[in-house]
Design a protein around this motif. Structure first.
Motif, short mmCIF file in Angstrom:
data_model
loop_
_atom_site.label_atom_id
_atom_site.label_comp_id
_atom_site.label_asym_id
_atom_site.label_seq_id
_atom_site.Cartn_x
_atom_site.Cartn_y
_atom_site.Cartn_z
N LEU A 104 -10.85 16.50 4.58
CA LEU A 104 -9.40 16.73 4.28
C LEU A 104 -8.91 18.08 4.91
N SER A 105 -9.87 19.20 4.89
CA SER A 105 -9.10 20.27 5.33
C SER A 105 -8.93 20.25 7.07
N ARG A 106 -9.73 19.43 7.80
CA ARG A 106 -9.68 19.00 9.19
C ARG A 106 -8.58 18.25 9.39
N GLU A 107 -8.09 17.69 8.71
CA GLU A 107 -6.85 16.62 8.78
C GLU A 107 -5.52 17.02 8.39
N LEU A 108 -5.39 17.80 7.36
CA LEU A 108 -4.31 18.06 6.35
C LEU A 108 -3.67 19.37 7.17
N GLU A 109 -2.14 19.23 7.06
CA GLU A 109 -1.74 20.53 7.60
C GLU A 109 -0.71 20.81 6.58
N ILE A 154 0.86 -1.21 -0.05
CA ILE A 154 0.19 -0.04 -0.10
C ILE A 154 1.04 1.14 -0.16
N GLY A 155 0.40 2.19 -0.53
CA GLY A 155 1.14 3.65 -0.49
C GLY A 155 0.18 4.75 -0.49
N GLY A 156 0.54 5.76 -1.37
CA GLY A 156 -0.22 7.00 -1.42
C GLY A 156 -1.31 7.12 -2.36
N GLY A 186 -7.54 8.29 -6.46
CA GLY A 186 -6.67 9.43 -6.05
C GLY A 186 -5.31 9.24 -5.87
N ASP A 187 -4.23 10.03 -5.63
CA ASP A 187 -3.10 10.14 -5.50
C ASP A 187 -2.69 11.23 -4.43
N VAL A 188 -2.02 10.76 -3.48
CA VAL A 188 -1.80 11.57 -2.19
C VAL A 188 -0.43 12.07 -2.42
N LEU A 207 4.28 6.57 5.58
CA LEU A 207 3.24 6.45 6.26
C LEU A 207 2.41 7.52 6.15
N ALA A 208 3.06 8.69 6.09
CA ALA A 208 1.95 9.85 5.98
C ALA A 208 1.21 9.96 4.84
N ALA A 209 1.43 9.55 3.63
CA ALA A 209 0.71 9.29 2.43
C ALA A 209 -0.39 8.27 2.95
N VAL A 210 -0.10 7.39 3.43
CA VAL A 210 -1.03 6.29 3.87
C VAL A 210 -2.27 6.63 4.79
N GLU A 211 -1.64 7.44 5.83
CA GLU A 211 -2.75 8.13 6.61
C GLU A 211 -3.70 9.01 6.02
N THR A 212 -3.27 9.76 5.07
CA THR A 212 -4.08 10.54 4.34
C THR A 212 -4.96 9.96 3.38
N ALA A 213 -4.43 9.05 2.60
CA ALA A 213 -5.35 7.99 1.91
C ALA A 213 -6.55 7.51 2.72
#
Length: 362
Positions: free
Chosen positions: A210-215, A150-152, A169-171, A176-182
């Motif tokens: 996403l706006s609540r989760e991404l920085e 698994i990945g982004g 989609g493509d993160v 791991l950061a990309a997996v969390e966003t996915a």
């Protein structure tokens, strides 16, 4: 010439015996003055590379017995050379045993990690349904990270009351950061796809999640598709590569929106989101959603993968075999290991009204 892992393991398995045989023959032919006897310790040294500690112990015992036999044959126990050679073999065997034990523990830990990763894969990237009404589906995923599954990149298919809804989609980024966003995107999509009657509202739900989760300036490119009762598909594109539609007569089209919107995570108040656009999708047509890891794969001449010219590979009657043929061709085109994740999701229209229950893989 490429040597597979099984051939390499066989070579390593026989290496201790070959080393001890060469040393013994050389010692007998050259005589005791050459001083080859301590090299019998190469046997237990190589033994620690493969197998368990018991194998290393057995080879060490054979090496010690061989050293004693050769030492007696050469008359080395009249002085210190025979004892020194035995101590050398015993010492290397002890180190080999310790190395084998440590390696076994690490292999067990790696097996546990892989088991957890496979469980995470089943939760994050679940198998897509085989069919939904007249639609047949197949998916392919290749991670850019060695040994990872698994990945982004992300994908999902949901049979909602409003039609079959798909996301690919493509993160931004990897690991791991990309997996969390996915995981955030997929969780929001799975919930909203059942609730929101309008595809634009579904996209807005994803944007808010996403706006609540991404920085910072992280983002996700994505394309949403909805296939309903009519002979058409509706798309919503968030800065993602245009889907490929293969018609029943073999013609290929890449329908694009009138204007591309920002990726998910970059939408701001007052910024216009993507506008839906409709494309005919009738029985016999095929829809391929993919990430840029497919079209940006380069060959040895630095040429991109010609996806449109490879659409003929999708003529295979079985959707899974067709997508596997396309994936194999992509791997053959690319030079070296993949530099980016590559996901492909194929949807075939086999005729009849869209609806009914999902038939999932066994």
């Amino acid at each position: 010439m490429t040597v597979d892992k099984s051939s390499g393991s066989v070579v390593l398995a026989w290496m201790p015996w070959a080393a001890m045989t060469v040393v013994a023959v050389t010692d007998i032919i050259a005589g005791p003055d050459v001083g080859f006897l301590p090299l019998v310790s190469l046997g237990p040294a190589f033994a620690g590379l493969v197998g368990d500690w018991r194998r290393t112990a057995r080879i060490g015992a054979v090496a010690l017995a061989l050293t004693v036999a050769l030492g007696l044959y050469d008359g080395l126990f009249d002085g210190r050379r025979g004892l020194t050679a035995c101590l050398s073999v015993a010492g290397v065997t002890g180190v080999g045993l310790a190395a084998a034990v440590i390696r076994e523990r690490r292999e067990a830990e790696l097996a546990n990690v892989r088991s957890i990763a496979e469980s995470a894969q089943r939760v994050l990237l679940r198998p897509v349904p085989l069919t939904v009404g007249p639609l047949q589906m197949a998916v392919s995923y290749t991670s850019a990270i060695a040994e990872a599954r698994i990945g982004g990149d992300l994908y999902e298919v949901v049979a909602s009351p409003y039609g079959v809804r798909v996301i690919v989609g493509d993160v931004q980024g990897k690991g791991l950061a990309a997996v969390e966003t996915a995981a955030v995107v997929l969780g929001a999509f799975r919930e909203a796809a059942h609730d929101e009657p309008d595809l634009v509202k579904l996209g807005e739900r994803l944007e808010r999640s996403l706006s609540r989760e991404l920085e910072g300036e992280k983002f996700v490119t994505a394309v949403l598709a909805e296939i309903g009762a009519g002979d058409e598909a509706v798309f919503l594109n968030f800065g993602h590569p245009a889907p490929m539609v293969v018609r029943a007569d073999g013609t290929v089209d890449f329908p694009e929106p009138s204007s591309y919107a920002l990726p998910l995570g970059l939408g701001m108040d007052g910024t216009e989101g993507p506008q839906p656009y409709r494309v005919g999708f009738v029985p016999g047509d095929q829809l391929l959603l993919y990430t840029d890891g497919v079209t940006e794969a380069r060959d040895e001449e630095d040429a991109f993968y010609p996806l449109a010219h490879r659409a003929c590979l999708l003529n295979e009657p079985d959707a899974h075999h067709a997508l596997e043929a396309l994936r194999a061709d992509l791997s053959e085109h690319a030079v070296g290991p993949p530099h980016d994740d590559a996901a492909m999701l194929l949807v075939r229209h086999q005729g009849g009204p869209v609806g009914g229950e999902l038939r999932k893989p066994q």
